[in-house]
Write a protein that holds these residues in place. Sequence first.
Motif, PDB file in Angstrom:
ATOM      1  N   GLN A 161       4.528 -34.422  -4.885  1.00  0.00           N
ATOM      2  CA  GLN A 161       4.160 -33.783  -4.805  1.00  0.00           C
ATOM      3  C   GLN A 161       2.732 -33.414  -5.674  1.00  0.00           C
ATOM      4  O   GLN A 161       2.660 -33.011  -7.125  1.00  0.00           O
ATOM      5  CB  GLN A 161       5.126 -31.992  -4.437  1.00  0.00           C
ATOM      6  CG  GLN A 161       4.485 -31.374  -4.468  1.00  0.00           C
ATOM      7  CD  GLN A 161       5.594 -29.990  -4.940  1.00  0.00           C
ATOM      8  OE1 GLN A 161       5.705 -29.012  -6.168  1.00  0.00           O
ATOM      9  NE2 GLN A 161       6.379 -28.835  -3.785  1.00  0.00           N
ATOM     10  N   GLY A 162       1.794 -32.847  -4.788  1.00  0.00           N
ATOM     11  CA  GLY A 162       0.596 -32.586  -4.974  1.00  0.00           C
ATOM     12  C   GLY A 162      -0.459 -33.872  -5.832  1.00  0.00           C
ATOM     13  O   GLY A 162      -0.808 -34.169  -7.336  1.00  0.00           O
ATOM     14  N   ARG A 163       0.284 -34.921  -5.793  1.00  0.00           N
ATOM     15  CA  ARG A 163      -0.148 -36.635  -6.069  1.00  0.00           C
ATOM     16  C   ARG A 163      -0.569 -37.569  -5.636  1.00  0.00           C
ATOM     17  O   ARG A 163       0.273 -36.924  -3.954  1.00  0.00           O
ATOM     18  CB  ARG A 163       1.064 -36.920  -7.235  1.00  0.00           C
ATOM     19  CG  ARG A 163       1.532 -36.127  -8.692  1.00  0.00           C
ATOM     20  CD  ARG A 163       2.427 -37.043  -9.581  1.00  0.00           C
ATOM     21  NE  ARG A 163       3.469 -36.376 -10.592  1.00  0.00           N
ATOM     22  CZ  ARG A 163       4.323 -35.731 -10.351  1.00  0.00           C
ATOM     23  NH1 ARG A 163       5.000 -35.401  -9.078  1.00  0.00           N
ATOM     24  NH2 ARG A 163       4.554 -34.942 -11.765  1.00  0.00           N
ATOM     25  N   LEU A 180       9.284 -31.591   3.539  1.00  0.00           N
ATOM     26  CA  LEU A 180       9.339 -32.469   2.162  1.00  0.00           C
ATOM     27  C   LEU A 180       8.494 -33.402   2.147  1.00  0.00           C
ATOM     28  O   LEU A 180       7.499 -34.261   3.163  1.00  0.00           O
ATOM     29  CB  LEU A 180      10.901 -33.267   2.216  1.00  0.00           C
ATOM     30  CG  LEU A 180      12.272 -32.476   2.730  1.00  0.00           C
ATOM     31  CD1 LEU A 180      12.911 -33.355   2.161  1.00  0.00           C
ATOM     32  CD2 LEU A 180      12.321 -31.371   1.185  1.00  0.00           C
ATOM     33  N   THR A 181       8.250 -33.688   0.274  1.00  0.00           N
ATOM     34  CA  THR A 181       7.224 -34.414   0.092  1.00  0.00           C
ATOM     35  C   THR A 181       8.237 -35.971  -0.518  1.00  0.00           C
ATOM     36  O   THR A 181       7.638 -37.697  -0.139  1.00  0.00           O
ATOM     37  CB  THR A 181       5.763 -34.976  -0.154  1.00  0.00           C
ATOM     38  OG1 THR A 181       6.872 -33.931  -2.275  1.00  0.00           O
ATOM     39  CG2 THR A 181       5.476 -33.861  -0.560  1.00  0.00           C
ATOM     40  N   ASP A 182       9.401 -35.500  -0.770  1.00  0.00           N
ATOM     41  CA  ASP A 182       9.489 -36.488  -1.778  1.00  0.00           C
ATOM     42  C   ASP A 182      11.758 -36.935  -0.707  1.00  0.00           C
ATOM     43  O   ASP A 182      12.241 -36.152  -1.546  1.00  0.00           O
ATOM     44  CB  ASP A 182       9.491 -36.770  -2.865  1.00  0.00           C
ATOM     45  CG  ASP A 182      10.701 -38.021  -3.150  1.00  0.00           C
ATOM     46  OD1 ASP A 182      11.128 -39.468  -2.730  1.00  0.00           O
ATOM     47  OD2 ASP A 182      10.639 -38.164  -4.665  1.00  0.00           O
ATOM     48  N   ALA A 229       8.010 -30.166  -8.495  1.00  0.00           N
ATOM     49  CA  ALA A 229       7.239 -31.454  -9.064  1.00  0.00           C
ATOM     50  C   ALA A 229       7.998 -31.744 -10.428  1.00  0.00           C
ATOM     51  O   ALA A 229       8.195 -30.958 -10.807  1.00  0.00           O
ATOM     52  CB  ALA A 229       5.848 -31.404  -9.164  1.00  0.00           C
ATOM     53  N   VAL A 230       8.127 -33.187 -10.425  1.00  0.00           N
ATOM     54  CA  VAL A 230       8.766 -33.872 -11.712  1.00  0.00           C
ATOM     55  C   VAL A 230       8.365 -34.765 -12.102  1.00  0.00           C
ATOM     56  O   VAL A 230       7.674 -35.680 -10.919  1.00  0.00           O
ATOM     57  CB  VAL A 230      10.593 -34.339 -11.559  1.00  0.00           C
ATOM     58  CG1 VAL A 230      11.099 -32.688 -10.968  1.00  0.00           C
ATOM     59  CG2 VAL A 230      10.367 -34.999  -9.857  1.00  0.00           C
TER      60      VAL A 230
END
Length: 211
Positions: free
Chosen positions: A102-104, A130-132, A177-178
């Motif tokens: 997310q955001g990357r 979702l992004t992941d 985000a993680v």
Amino acid sequence: CSSDLVLAEPLVREVIVVDDGSTDGTPEVLARLGRDQPRLRVLRHAVNRGKGAALRNGFAQASAPVVLVHDADAEYDARQIARVAAPILAGEADVVYGSRFQGRRRWHDWHAAGNAVLTALSNRCTGLRLTDMETGTKAFRREVLQRLRLAEDRFGIEPELTAKLARLEGVRWVEVAVAYARRGYGQGKKIGWRDGLDALRCIVRYGLFTR
């Protein structure tokens, strides 16, 4: 040890470790930890059955109101547990996925590219954004998990879990985000291209056909 780091987090009531038939000394390490950590519960599979089987076993034994999945290979920082659980504890979500992307920028290797493709296909089937989809850290209200009947034994559990959660009425989703430190195969990473093909099968099966 990842379990020790998770136990150090103030929010954690119990840690359930599913030893999926490991042969690398993990049982001995867990036995030593368990003598000093009453919050640690160890479930052991006599033979390797796969990530899905391990998750199903852990879900069935969990007793806390919030259940959080945290892969035990140190790719995910245990200090992020509070971030992943926060939307549920604040009453804002029922399911939280910790996104590595997310955001990357995502296209840094073939694993990330494959994940992006599988996540996009899963989103088309589920209607999620979702992004992941295949993240190894996620949290749920326990009563939401109890509404599911999961079947996959290996990495196909990720698209199956996502598709079946997406069908539940009234479930609120949040993605946060993680940070993520990817391991290589020399460090014990297991997932490969065959698992990607199996994930594709599960996206189609559970996203379009199986209820």
